[in-house]
Scaffold this active site. Structure first.
Site, PDB file in Angstrom:
ATOM      1  N   ASP A  22      25.681   4.781 -21.764  1.00 41.14           N
ATOM      2  CA  ASP A  22      25.608   6.101 -22.401  1.00 41.14           C
ATOM      3  C   ASP A  22      26.930   6.830 -22.159  1.00 41.14           C
ATOM      4  OD1 ASP A  22      25.019   8.969 -22.865  1.00 41.14           O
ATOM      5  OD2 ASP A  22      22.964   8.280 -23.074  1.00 41.14           O
ATOM      6  N   ILE A  23      27.476   7.400 -23.222  1.00 39.32           N
ATOM      7  CA  ILE A  23      28.806   8.020 -23.133  1.00 39.32           C
ATOM      8  C   ILE A  23      28.755   9.356 -22.379  1.00 39.32           C
ATOM      9  CG2 ILE A  23      28.848   9.386 -25.290  1.00 39.32           C
ATOM     10  CD1 ILE A  23      31.581   6.948 -24.104  1.00 39.32           C
ATOM     11  N   GLU A  25      18.250  13.116 -30.412  1.00 37.89           N
ATOM     12  CA  GLU A  25      19.635  13.289 -30.848  1.00 37.89           C
ATOM     13  C   GLU A  25      20.059  12.211 -31.837  1.00 37.89           C
ATOM     14  OE1 GLU A  25      22.407  13.710 -27.500  1.00 37.89           O
ATOM     15  OE2 GLU A  25      23.972  12.862 -28.768  1.00 37.89           O
ATOM     16  N   HIS A  35      16.022   4.072 -28.843  1.00 35.86           N
ATOM     17  CA  HIS A  35      16.777   3.623 -27.668  1.00 35.86           C
ATOM     18  C   HIS A  35      16.013   3.958 -26.390  1.00 35.86           C
ATOM     19  CE1 HIS A  35      18.203   7.605 -28.952  1.00 35.86           C
ATOM     20  NE2 HIS A  35      18.353   7.905 -27.679  1.00 35.86           N
ATOM     21  N   HIS A  44      16.482   4.739 -22.449  1.00 38.44           N
ATOM     22  CA  HIS A  44      17.438   5.141 -21.413  1.00 38.44           C
ATOM     23  C   HIS A  44      17.068   4.436 -20.111  1.00 38.44           C
ATOM     24  CE1 HIS A  44      19.241   8.830 -23.369  1.00 38.44           C
ATOM     25  NE2 HIS A  44      18.098   8.807 -24.032  1.00 38.44           N
TER      26      HIS A  44
END
Ligand code: 5GP
Length: 131
Positions: A29-30, A88, A93, A95
């Site tokens: 994750d960025i 978002e 996805h 996490h």
């Protein structure tokens, strides 16, 4: 239009890739909540996680489990927290977040700012810890 995550899978947008197979892709994750915060996605674009076909959904969790074990070997933590939000990016996805307390899963906290070198160092260590 392709989601940002589909563009990552295609290599059109760079990512710190942890692993992939024919159906799933894992990358850092960025805007991580913790060092090692990783996202696991299906390559096939599906917005809502529970719209993923049952077989793929089960296999995605097995894939995520392998990544989680490697993260846990790499980042000192009590365990790997697992969550799905998806408000978002409209591409399902999971996490995976190294945690020591419930507060480590608080997405309203400020995110870490890691340098490219730090991302790469963590990525390399997690990849090396994969079975
Ligand atoms: P959610 O959809 O689960 O609410 O949040 C999307 C997650 O994807 C966020 O944690 C955000 O930091 C991450 N994210 C959004 N865009 C990118 C991107 O371009 N690259 C990477 N690696 N992560 C992203």
């Amino acid at each position: 239009m392709a989601t940002i995550f589909s563009r990552i899978v295609k290599g059109e947008i760079p990512s710190y890739k942890i692993a992939e197979d024919d159906r799933f892709y894992a990358f850092m994750d960025i805007n991580p909540l913790a060092k090692g915060h990783t996202l696991v996605i299906p390559k096939a674009e599906t917005d809502y996680i529970f719209d993923i076909p049952d077989n793929d959904l089960g296999d995605m969790m097995v894939f995520a489990g392998k990544i989680a074990k490697a993260i846990r070997k790499t980042i000192p933590c009590q365990r790997i927290g697992v969550t799905v939000i998806g408000l978002e990016v409209p591409h399902a996805h999971i996490h995976l977040i190294p945690i020591n307390s419930i507060y480590d899963m608080d997405f309203s906290k400020p995110k870490l700012k890691l340098s490219p070198e730090e991302f790469e160092e963590i990525r390399t260590a997690i990849v090396a810890a994969l079975d």
